[in-house]
Design a protein around this motif. Structure first.
Motif, PDB file in Angstrom:
ATOM      1  N   GLU A   1       0.664  -1.309   0.121  1.00 51.77           N
ATOM      2  CA  GLU A   1      -0.093  -0.036   0.158  1.00 51.77           C
ATOM      3  C   GLU A   1       1.009   1.425  -0.117  1.00 51.77           C
ATOM      4  N   VAL A   2       0.598   2.149  -0.801  1.00 54.30           N
ATOM      5  CA  VAL A   2       1.169   3.481  -0.958  1.00 54.30           C
ATOM      6  C   VAL A   2       0.282   4.450  -1.301  1.00 54.30           C
ATOM      7  N   VAL A   3       0.812   5.731  -0.906  1.00 51.83           N
ATOM      8  CA  VAL A   3      -0.116   7.072  -1.284  1.00 51.83           C
ATOM      9  C   VAL A   3       0.167   7.504  -2.497  1.00 51.83           C
ATOM     10  N   GLU A   4      -0.930   7.832  -3.205  1.00 49.22           N
ATOM     11  CA  GLU A   4      -0.584   8.406  -4.654  1.00 49.22           C
ATOM     12  C   GLU A   4       0.514   9.360  -4.755  1.00 49.22           C
ATOM     13  N   GLY A   5       1.113   9.574  -6.019  1.00 45.41           N
ATOM     14  CA  GLY A   5       2.193  10.424  -6.104  1.00 45.41           C
ATOM     15  C   GLY A   5       3.639   9.795  -5.692  1.00 45.41           C
ATOM     16  N   ALA A   6       3.575   8.898  -5.067  1.00 43.80           N
ATOM     17  CA  ALA A   6       4.867   8.213  -4.396  1.00 43.80           C
ATOM     18  C   ALA A   6       5.531   7.269  -5.501  1.00 43.80           C
ATOM     19  N   THR A   7       6.731   6.963  -5.423  1.00 50.51           N
ATOM     20  CA  THR A   7       7.351   5.951  -6.165  1.00 50.51           C
ATOM     21  C   THR A   7       7.149   4.506  -5.455  1.00 50.51           C
ATOM     22  N   VAL A   8       6.807   3.560  -5.942  1.00 49.85           N
ATOM     23  CA  VAL A   8       6.697   2.214  -5.288  1.00 49.85           C
ATOM     24  C   VAL A   8       7.506   1.176  -5.882  1.00 49.85           C
ATOM     25  N   HIS A   9       8.550   0.564  -4.723  1.00 52.82           N
ATOM     26  CA  HIS A   9       9.162  -0.690  -5.239  1.00 52.82           C
ATOM     27  C   HIS A   9       8.460  -1.834  -5.286  1.00 52.82           C
ATOM     28  N   LEU A  10       8.300  -2.721  -6.181  1.00 54.33           N
ATOM     29  CA  LEU A  10       7.658  -4.010  -6.151  1.00 54.33           C
ATOM     30  C   LEU A  10       8.749  -4.699  -6.273  1.00 54.33           C
TER      31      LEU A  10
ATOM     32  N   SER B   1       7.008   5.087 -10.584  1.00 54.69           N
ATOM     33  CA  SER B   1       6.808   6.627 -10.012  1.00 54.69           C
ATOM     34  C   SER B   1       5.659   7.162 -10.275  1.00 54.69           C
ATOM     35  N   ASN B   2       5.387   8.088  -9.517  1.00 57.80           N
ATOM     36  CA  ASN B   2       3.977   9.117  -9.461  1.00 57.80           C
ATOM     37  C   ASN B   2       2.932   7.916  -9.562  1.00 57.80           C
ATOM     38  N   VAL B   3       2.709   7.235  -8.755  1.00 59.91           N
ATOM     39  CA  VAL B   3       1.618   6.376  -8.543  1.00 59.91           C
ATOM     40  C   VAL B   3       0.217   7.102  -8.493  1.00 59.91           C
ATOM     41  N   ARG B   4      -0.790   6.487  -9.194  1.00 61.16           N
ATOM     42  CA  ARG B   4      -1.957   6.898  -9.305  1.00 61.16           C
ATOM     43  C   ARG B   4      -3.073   5.698  -8.857  1.00 61.16           C
ATOM     44  N   GLU B   5      -4.197   6.288  -8.323  1.00 66.60           N
ATOM     45  CA  GLU B   5      -5.090   5.266  -7.995  1.00 66.60           C
ATOM     46  C   GLU B   5      -5.593   4.561  -8.726  1.00 66.60           C
ATOM     47  N   THR B   6      -5.406   4.667 -10.206  1.00 64.47           N
ATOM     48  CA  THR B   6      -5.960   3.541 -11.264  1.00 64.47           C
ATOM     49  C   THR B   6      -4.637   2.565 -11.576  1.00 64.47           C
ATOM     50  N   ASP B   7      -3.584   2.749 -10.802  1.00 64.55           N
ATOM     51  CA  ASP B   7      -2.350   1.868 -10.981  1.00 64.55           C
ATOM     52  C   ASP B   7      -2.772   0.864 -10.084  1.00 64.55           C
ATOM     53  N   SER B   8      -3.719   0.901  -8.984  1.00 64.01           N
ATOM     54  CA  SER B   8      -3.966  -0.169  -7.952  1.00 64.01           C
ATOM     55  C   SER B   8      -4.420  -1.628  -8.811  1.00 64.01           C
ATOM     56  N   ASP B   9      -3.871  -2.616  -8.790  1.00 72.15           N
ATOM     57  CA  ASP B   9      -3.991  -3.817  -9.349  1.00 72.15           C
ATOM     58  C   ASP B   9      -3.159  -4.885  -8.845  1.00 72.15           C
TER      59      ASP B   9
ATOM     60  N   THR C   1       1.753  -9.629  -6.675  1.00 67.79           N
ATOM     61  CA  THR C   1       1.575  -8.567  -5.380  1.00 67.79           C
ATOM     62  C   THR C   1       0.481  -7.576  -5.598  1.00 67.79           C
ATOM     63  N   THR C   2      -0.455  -7.422  -4.843  1.00 72.38           N
ATOM     64  CA  THR C   2      -1.830  -6.620  -4.977  1.00 72.38           C
ATOM     65  C   THR C   2      -1.072  -5.329  -4.540  1.00 72.38           C
ATOM     66  N   LEU C   3      -1.251  -4.209  -5.257  1.00 73.54           N
ATOM     67  CA  LEU C   3      -0.682  -2.941  -5.283  1.00 73.54           C
ATOM     68  C   LEU C   3      -2.087  -2.033  -4.846  1.00 73.54           C
ATOM     69  N   LEU C   4      -1.992  -1.510  -3.847  1.00 72.33           N
ATOM     70  CA  LEU C   4      -3.256  -0.472  -3.468  1.00 72.33           C
ATOM     71  C   LEU C   4      -2.792   0.881  -3.317  1.00 72.33           C
ATOM     72  N   ILE C   5      -3.320   1.540  -4.211  1.00 72.95           N
ATOM     73  CA  ILE C   5      -2.873   3.151  -3.940  1.00 72.95           C
ATOM     74  C   ILE C   5      -3.759   3.951  -3.284  1.00 72.95           C
ATOM     75  N   LYS C   6      -3.343   4.699  -2.309  1.00 71.60           N
ATOM     76  CA  LYS C   6      -4.424   5.528  -1.323  1.00 71.60           C
ATOM     77  C   LYS C   6      -4.251   6.907  -1.876  1.00 71.60           C
ATOM     78  N   SER C   7      -5.356   7.523  -2.000  1.00 71.60           N
ATOM     79  CA  SER C   7      -5.488   8.822  -2.377  1.00 71.60           C
ATOM     80  C   SER C   7      -4.668   9.680  -1.318  1.00 71.60           C
ATOM     81  N   LYS C   8      -4.175  10.775  -1.675  1.00 75.52           N
ATOM     82  CA  LYS C   8      -3.484  11.762  -0.812  1.00 75.52           C
ATOM     83  C   LYS C   8      -4.453  12.569   0.005  1.00 75.52           C
ATOM     84  N   HIS C   9      -5.846  12.649  -0.616  1.00 79.17           N
ATOM     85  CA  HIS C   9      -6.795  13.665  -0.017  1.00 79.17           C
ATOM     86  C   HIS C   9      -7.446  12.773   0.862  1.00 79.17           C
ATOM     87  N   ARG C  10      -7.808  11.586   0.661  1.00 74.34           N
ATOM     88  CA  ARG C  10      -8.680  10.842   1.577  1.00 74.34           C
ATOM     89  C   ARG C  10      -7.719  10.573   2.794  1.00 74.34           C
ATOM     90  N   ASN C  11      -6.588  10.435   2.694  1.00 76.50           N
ATOM     91  CA  ASN C  11      -5.523  10.114   3.745  1.00 76.50           C
ATOM     92  C   ASN C  11      -5.396  11.441   4.549  1.00 76.50           C
TER      93      ASN C  11
END
Length: 152
Positions: free
Chosen positions: A30-39, A97-105, A124-134
């Motif tokens: 799980e990461v917050v949108e806008g971040a870079t995720v390492h899978l 990089s610059n993950v978006r909620e639509t990248d969740s998969d 790996t299930t990747l869940l991108i959380k919205s910055k705003h909701r967080n």
């Protein structure tokens, strides 16, 4: 059939040394949108201490899908572990990089190694959380009252 019997049978049938290839990746990130995720994706074979020759392929949604590097929405934001890390450490990781909620998969790591064959991780299930909701959630926990905007 246990692994040692399978390796012996393979050796007898082909006259070559057969190896078992194993691929490991975390089940969920799980990461917050806008971040870079390492899978992370690491692999090994039954033959110890060798340099690996082969290729990693990452797929999205299904292990039968095309490579993520063919996806127009992802391609420019993707990078992978360097070739030396693949060869010496068994590292087939992916960076987005610059993950978006639509990248969740679900993302699948598939590795093909010369003399060991091809194997895939379990995904790996990747869940991108919205910055705003967080942000709103943190404000609620800290006692800040949130009111919806109204129009008159």
């Amino acid at each position: 059939m246990d692994t040692s019997m399978l390796l012996l049978l393979c050796l007898l049938l082909t006259g070559l040394q057969c190896q078992q290839l194993s691929v490991f990746q975390p089940s969920r990130l799980e990461v917050v949108e806008g971040a870079t995720v390492h899978l992370p994706c690491v692999f090994n074979t039954t033959q110890s201490k060798q340099r690996y020759v082969g290729t990693p392929v990452w797929k999205r949604s299904s292990s039968a899908a095309p490579s993520v590097f063919e996806d127009r929405t992802l391609k420019a934001r993707l990078s992978k572990a360097d070739d030396e890390d693949f060869a010496s450490k068994g590292d087939a990781s992916l960076y987005l990089s610059n993950v978006r909620e639509t990248d969740s998969d679900v993302y699948y790591c598939e590795v093909e190694v010369v003399s060991a064959g091809k194997a895939s991780g379990n995904g790996t299930t990747l869940l991108i959380k919205s910055k705003h909701r967080n942000h709103r959630s943190r404000m609620k926990r800290s006692g800040v009252k949130i009111r919806a905007a109204t129009t008159d």
